[in-house]
Write a protein that holds these residues in place. Structure first.
Motif, PDB file in Angstrom:
ATOM      1  N   PRO A   6      36.151  44.841  49.096  1.00 27.96           N
ATOM      2  CA  PRO A   6      34.862  44.178  49.303  1.00 27.96           C
ATOM      3  C   PRO A   6      34.634  43.685  50.731  1.00 27.96           C
ATOM      4  O   PRO A   6      33.493  43.613  51.182  1.00 27.96           O
ATOM      5  N   ASP A   7      35.725  43.365  51.452  1.00 32.04           N
ATOM      6  CA  ASP A   7      35.562  42.884  52.833  1.00 32.04           C
ATOM      7  C   ASP A   7      35.619  44.007  53.855  1.00 32.04           C
ATOM      8  O   ASP A   7      35.646  43.764  55.064  1.00 32.04           O
ATOM      9  N   GLY A   8      35.645  45.259  53.374  1.00 33.37           N
ATOM     10  CA  GLY A   8      35.592  46.400  54.286  1.00 33.37           C
ATOM     11  C   GLY A   8      36.925  46.956  54.717  1.00 33.37           C
ATOM     12  O   GLY A   8      36.981  47.882  55.537  1.00 33.37           O
ATOM     13  N   THR A   9      38.034  46.457  54.185  1.00 32.98           N
ATOM     14  CA  THR A   9      39.348  46.991  54.512  1.00 32.98           C
ATOM     15  C   THR A   9      39.494  48.383  53.898  1.00 32.98           C
ATOM     16  O   THR A   9      39.184  48.578  52.725  1.00 32.98           O
ATOM     17  N   SER A  10      39.957  49.330  54.694  1.00 32.75           N
ATOM     18  CA  SER A  10      40.083  50.695  54.188  1.00 32.75           C
ATOM     19  C   SER A  10      41.159  50.781  53.114  1.00 32.75           C
ATOM     20  O   SER A  10      42.061  49.938  53.049  1.00 32.75           O
ATOM     21  N   ARG A  11      41.079  51.826  52.311  1.00 28.74           N
ATOM     22  CA  ARG A  11      42.053  52.032  51.238  1.00 28.74           C
ATOM     23  C   ARG A  11      43.464  52.119  51.804  1.00 28.74           C
ATOM     24  O   ARG A  11      44.391  51.471  51.303  1.00 28.74           O
ATOM     25  N   GLN A  12      43.649  52.933  52.860  1.00 30.35           N
ATOM     26  CA  GLN A  12      44.989  53.123  53.404  1.00 30.35           C
ATOM     27  C   GLN A  12      45.536  51.845  54.015  1.00 30.35           C
ATOM     28  O   GLN A  12      46.723  51.526  53.855  1.00 30.35           O
TER      29      GLN A  12
ATOM     30  N   ALA B  35      28.619  51.845  45.789  1.00 27.04           N
ATOM     31  CA  ALA B  35      28.684  50.449  46.205  1.00 27.04           C
ATOM     32  C   ALA B  35      29.258  49.572  45.101  1.00 27.04           C
ATOM     33  O   ALA B  35      29.006  49.781  43.915  1.00 27.04           O
ATOM     34  N   LEU B  36      30.043  48.590  45.511  1.00 27.26           N
ATOM     35  CA  LEU B  36      30.593  47.619  44.569  1.00 27.26           C
ATOM     36  C   LEU B  36      29.522  46.609  44.190  1.00 27.26           C
ATOM     37  O   LEU B  36      28.709  46.199  45.023  1.00 27.26           O
ATOM     38  N   GLN B  37      29.536  46.195  42.940  1.00 30.21           N
ATOM     39  CA  GLN B  37      28.640  45.145  42.469  1.00 30.21           C
ATOM     40  C   GLN B  37      29.437  43.867  42.273  1.00 30.21           C
ATOM     41  O   GLN B  37      30.536  43.901  41.713  1.00 30.21           O
ATOM     42  N   ALA B  38      28.914  42.764  42.764  1.00 31.61           N
ATOM     43  CA  ALA B  38      29.620  41.482  42.693  1.00 31.61           C
ATOM     44  C   ALA B  38      29.100  40.625  41.546  1.00 31.61           C
ATOM     45  O   ALA B  38      27.895  40.590  41.273  1.00 31.61           O
ATOM     46  N   TYR B  39      30.028  39.965  40.865  1.00 35.23           N
ATOM     47  CA  TYR B  39      29.677  39.034  39.793  1.00 35.23           C
ATOM     48  C   TYR B  39      30.439  37.733  40.032  1.00 35.23           C
ATOM     49  O   TYR B  39      31.657  37.678  39.886  1.00 35.23           O
ATOM     50  N   ALA B  40      29.731  36.698  40.426  1.00 38.46           N
ATOM     51  CA  ALA B  40      30.345  35.393  40.640  1.00 38.46           C
ATOM     52  C   ALA B  40      30.361  34.618  39.332  1.00 38.46           C
ATOM     53  O   ALA B  40      29.579  34.896  38.415  1.00 38.46           O
ATOM     54  N   GLY B  41      31.257  33.645  39.227  1.00 35.10           N
ATOM     55  CA  GLY B  41      31.305  32.802  38.036  1.00 35.10           C
ATOM     56  C   GLY B  41      31.842  33.494  36.802  1.00 35.10           C
ATOM     57  O   GLY B  41      31.570  33.067  35.674  1.00 35.10           O
ATOM     58  N   ALA B  42      32.623  34.559  36.986  1.00 36.22           N
ATOM     59  CA  ALA B  42      33.188  35.263  35.836  1.00 36.22           C
ATOM     60  C   ALA B  42      34.276  34.413  35.184  1.00 36.22           C
ATOM     61  O   ALA B  42      34.890  33.555  35.827  1.00 36.22           O
ATOM     62  N   ARG B  43      34.510  34.655  33.907  1.00 36.80           N
ATOM     63  CA  ARG B  43      35.521  33.898  33.168  1.00 36.80           C
ATOM     64  C   ARG B  43      36.418  34.841  32.375  1.00 36.80           C
ATOM     65  O   ARG B  43      35.963  35.866  31.872  1.00 36.80           O
ATOM     66  N   LEU B  44      37.673  34.449  32.275  1.00 30.52           N
ATOM     67  CA  LEU B  44      38.648  35.243  31.522  1.00 30.52           C
ATOM     68  C   LEU B  44      38.425  35.043  30.028  1.00 30.52           C
ATOM     69  O   LEU B  44      38.213  33.924  29.562  1.00 30.52           O
ATOM     70  N   ILE B  45      38.460  36.136  29.269  1.00 30.30           N
ATOM     71  CA  ILE B  45      38.311  36.091  27.818  1.00 30.30           C
ATOM     72  C   ILE B  45      39.671  36.346  27.178  1.00 30.30           C
ATOM     73  O   ILE B  45      40.365  37.301  27.544  1.00 30.30           O
ATOM     74  N   ASP B  46      40.063  35.513  26.259  1.00 33.69           N
ATOM     75  CA  ASP B  46      41.343  35.697  25.569  1.00 33.69           C
ATOM     76  C   ASP B  46      41.268  36.962  24.717  1.00 33.69           C
ATOM     77  O   ASP B  46      40.368  37.129  23.906  1.00 33.69           O
TER      78      ASP B  46
END
Length: 286
Positions: free
Chosen positions: A162-168, A27-38
């Motif tokens: 994450p929204d359930g779309t298959s890989r293919q 299962a994928l784990q979600a992290y909201a509010g992430a920020r880019l690090i230089d």
């Protein structure tokens, strides 16, 4: 052993091994509010983020951006391959579009964003990278945006989104978006030479086949020229060394570049004993 404990141990093992095959069912784990690090190693498809106080080096699923830097022979080889794919006359232009892809990511992730990851290992030039989906503050998939802007191609590891779309299905969607970007001459496609794309891609396939053929002929024996360069050797060449099988060879290739043969200790499956066994047959050329 209780079933619950078995499941827990399997989950921990999947995170440690980081195998894409195991990860596909994780299962994928979600992290909201992430920020880019230089970070000096950030580029279009690989960058460092802060996810709920956790520092993660991400590698985007499904896409490959042009190289933003060339510090080794392996990088130059990738630049050549990418230039042929995109139909560029000058491989050096790859670097400029790689930098443009990085700027695009910097702007797209200027505001807090969301990541989804199962911590699958994305071995490459930097250790500790994990594959991830990134959703911008506006709810857009970053990989899709990059392909649409003509700053990435559809390529690499993928899995159910994450929204359930298959890989293919995701691959097919991105291919369609890539085709549209090509027709609009967006991003790197603006300098593409449509009349030469087929020729250049055929040339790349021919050279790869030639290398594969030469490697097959020498399979089972150590290269007569002596130690081989770990940063440029093909998987078949690596497999000619006793102690390196197909899986380890692919891991070595994925982990490039290396500063010294000692760096191979970081490759999963290579311990001190194996390293000493294969060391005489390998070299890292400047």
């Amino acid at each position: 052993m209780p079933a619950a404990l078995v499941l827990t141990l399997l989950a921990i093992l999947s995170l440690v091994l980081g195998s894409p095959r195991v990860e596909a069912a994780t299962a994928l784990q979600a992290y909201a509010g992430a920020r880019l690090i230089d970070d000096p190693y950030n580029d279009g498809d690989s960058f460092v983020v802060d996810a709920s106080g956790q520092r993660l080096h991400l590698r985007l699923y499904f896409v490959d951006c042009p190289e933003a830097a060339a510090n080794a022979t392996a990088d130059a080889r990738r630049m050549r391959e990418q230039s042929r794919y995109f139909g560029l006359a000058d491989p050096k232009r790859i670097l400029e579009f790689g930098k443009e892809a990085k700027r695009f990511v910097d702007m797209s992730l200027a505001k807090p964003f969301t990541i989804h990851t199962a911590y699958a290992s994305a071995m490459g030039r930097s250790t500790g990278r994990v594959y991830a989906f990134v959703t911008t503050s506006e709810g857009k998939d970053l990989a899709t945006l990059l392909v649409g802007a003509g700053l990435a191609r559809t390529r690499g590891v993928g899995r159910e989104t994450p929204d359930g779309t298959s890989r293919q299905e995701m691959i097919e969607r991105l291919k369609d978006i890539e085709a549209a970007a090509m027709l609009r001459r967006a991003g790197i496609w603006s300098e593409s030479r449509p009349d030469r794309i087929a020729e250049l891609r055929a040339q790349e396939r021919s050279e790869e086949q030639e290398l594969k053929s030469l490697s097959e002929r020498g399979k089972g024996s150590r290269p007569a020229s002596g130690p081989i360069d770990v940063n440029t050797a093909t998987p078949k060449e690596l497999q000619s060394i006793k102690g390196i099988g197909p899986v380890i060879a692919e891991r070595i290739v994925s982990g490039r570049p290396y500063k010294s043969v000692d760096d191979l200790i970081k490759v999963q499956g290579i311990g001190p004993a194996t390293l000493e066994k294969i060391r005489p047959h390998l070299v890292v050329q400047e």
